[in-house]
Each structure stands twice: as structure tokens, then as C-alpha cells.
Design a protein around this motif. Structure first.
Motif, mmCIF file in Angstrom:
data_model
loop_
_atom_site.group_PDB
_atom_site.id
_atom_site.type_symbol
_atom_site.label_atom_id
_atom_site.label_comp_id
_atom_site.label_asym_id
_atom_site.label_seq_id
_atom_site.Cartn_x
_atom_site.Cartn_y
_atom_site.Cartn_z
ATOM 1 N N SER A 1 1.225 -31.683 -34.638
ATOM 2 C CA SER A 1 1.769 -31.213 -33.347
ATOM 3 C C SER A 1 1.958 -32.363 -32.370
ATOM 4 C CB SER A 1 0.831 -30.179 -32.718
ATOM 5 O OG SER A 1 0.677 -29.090 -33.580
ATOM 6 N N TYR B 1 -1.351 -21.081 -35.372
ATOM 7 C CA TYR B 1 -2.334 -21.474 -36.391
ATOM 8 C C TYR B 1 -3.622 -20.705 -36.126
ATOM 9 C CZ TYR B 1 -5.956 -24.592 -38.377
ATOM 10 O OH TYR B 1 -7.034 -25.104 -39.038
ATOM 11 N N ILE C 1 -3.333 -29.961 -38.284
ATOM 12 C CA ILE C 1 -2.303 -29.272 -37.491
ATOM 13 C C ILE C 1 -2.133 -29.965 -36.137
ATOM 14 C CG2 ILE C 1 -1.732 -27.099 -36.315
ATOM 15 C CD1 ILE C 1 -1.306 -26.810 -39.276
ATOM 16 N N GLN D 1 -5.445 -25.541 -44.056
ATOM 17 C CA GLN D 1 -5.167 -26.759 -43.283
ATOM 18 C C GLN D 1 -6.214 -26.855 -42.185
ATOM 19 O OE1 GLN D 1 -1.268 -28.553 -43.805
ATOM 20 N NE2 GLN D 1 -2.848 -28.266 -45.332
ATOM 21 N N LEU E 1 1.737 -25.976 -29.800
ATOM 22 C CA LEU E 1 0.735 -25.367 -30.696
ATOM 23 C C LEU E 1 -0.045 -24.250 -30.011
ATOM 24 C CD1 LEU E 1 -0.939 -25.317 -33.339
ATOM 25 C CD2 LEU E 1 -2.347 -27.155 -32.367
#
Length: 231
Positions: free
Chosen positions: A197, A181, A193, A188, A204
Motif C-alpha cells: 500500500s 484486508y 499488505i 498475507q 488501505l
């Protein structure tokens, strides 16, 4: 030279990459992309003994001029067709999905026996994204309910789609998953996120300074290094 063959699965144009293997990655591209974007991914995957199957989402690639919208119903329907084909032909199934492709995958593949999953800039909370678009384009929920559809510079907002999204949050995902990410992703939030996760025990990686589409040379190198670690 990499082995590729063009195939059709239930009228969905697809490419099969790599030498025959009993292990495969389903590759689901994001918005404004196509099945051909699997090229770099498939090179790394085939070095590790995987084949890759990529295909065009509705309104993308060879399906641009077909009267078949790229919405959650059609997207999930097509991913299910691809999933069934892969289950019939390979022993081990893995998944790579990007952005909108990840959102469709979360709906279509939650019950597929996938060994591992890799998400790049995934949309894990579509309601969060639609609410961002409300703010960007001065739209309210009431206005969308009344008009049913509102056109914006990014895409047409649809009341039916919004309702579906609200009624179908992502509540099941038991597949070992790695996510990359970009810290500057405007679709987002980091919190969204992070919550996903933690909820689903995903691994992540936050790429500092990268945007949603990882478009600079430096950002695409970060993707490459990450893929080499996780494929």
C-alpha cells in the motif's frame, strides 16, 4: 431484475452484467469461486452506471474439468485476453480483483489504462504465501527443487511456479487502488499488505476481526459498505 448475458471470449466463459455503458469493471474472482460471484458487486456497480464483466479462471466454474491448470502463466494469459476484449469495447476500464485474482491482475494489467482498481484480500506477495506453505507442510526450498512438485492439502507446490514468483516480484502498479484486508488474514501478513500500500500509494482499509474470505454475515456486510464507498 438485473440485465445479464452469457458470452465467451476466446473460449473463456464470461458474464456481462448491467445495462449498456461506456464504463466497465473487469471482475476477477479468487480461488474456489466463479464468474457468478460478481452478482452482488455488479448490483452496486450498475447503480453507479458501470457494466461488469466476470469470467471463470482456469479450473473454476465451467472450466473445472478442462485440462488447463490455474497457474500464473495460464491465469495471466486469460486476463490479457479479457483485457484486450474490454479495451476494444469500452472507453473507461476499472478493475475489481479478489485474492489470487488480484495476483494475476498485478501481472496482467500493469500496463492497461485502468482508471481505478479495487482489491479484496489481495495476494500481493506470492513468495511470502509459498514460504508460509513451506512452514505449514514442512517443505523446504531444497526439497521442492529436488522433487519439482509436492502435493499439500491446499494445493500442489511447484518448483517452476516458485521460481517464476521469485523472479517476477510486483514492481510496477501505477493505478489508483483501494484495498480491503482482514486483520485475521492468514495468507498475507499485515506488514506485506502495508508495504504494498505504501509503495504504490493505495488506500488501505483493515477490517478488524475479518478473515481472508470474509465469510461471516458481519464480514460480508463490511465488504458491501466498503464497495459502496469505492466503486
Amino acid at each position: 431484475m438485473e440485465t445479464t448475458s452469457k458470452i465467451e471470449i476466446d473460449n473463456i466463459p464470461a458474464i456481462l452484467w448491467g445495462e449498456p455503458s461506456d464504463k466497465i469493471y473487469i471482475f476477477v474472482h479468487g480461488k474456489m469461486s466463479s464468474k457468478e460471484s460478481a452478482h452482488e458487486f455488479s448490483q452496486i456497480a450498475s447503480e453507479r452506471g458501470y457494466q461488469v464483466l466476470s469470467f471463470d479462471l482456469p479450473e473454476h466454474g465451467e472450466r473445472k474439468n478442462k485440462n488447463y491448470l490455474c497457474n500464473v502463466w495460464n491465469g495471466v494469459h486469460d486476463l490479457e485476453k479479457i483485457g484486450a476484449y474490454v479495451q476494444e469495447n469500452w472507453k473507461e476500464i476499472n478493475l475489481f480483483a479478489c485474492s489470487l485474482g488480484a495476483y494475476f491482475s498485478l501481472h496482467a494489467y500493469k500496463n492497461l489504462p485502468i482508471k481505478k482498481c479495487i482489491f479484496q484480500s489481495p495476494i500481493v506477495d506470492m513468495e511470502h504465501l509459498i514460504c508460509k506453505m513451506f512452514k505449514w507442510f514442512n517443505v523446504t526450498e531444497e526439497l521442492l527443487r529436488e522433487k519439482k512438485e509436492i502435493s499439500t492439502p491446499i494445493e500442489t507446490l511447484s518448483w517452476d511456479y516458485y521460481r517464476y514468483v521469485k523472479e517476477h516480484p510486483i514492481d510496477k502498479w501505477n493505478i489508483p487502488t483501494a484495498i480491503i484486508y482482514g486483520s485475521e488474514d492468514n495468507l498475507q501478513s499485515h506488514e506485506v499488505i502495508d508495504n504494498f500500500s505504501k509503495k504504490f500509494n493505495s488506500d488501505l482499509t483493515v477490517s478488524i476481526g475479518s478473515e481472508h474470505d470474509f465469510h461471516t454475515e458481519e464480514q460480508s456486510q463490511a465488504i458491501k459498505q466498503w464497495l459502496k464507498k469505492y466503486i
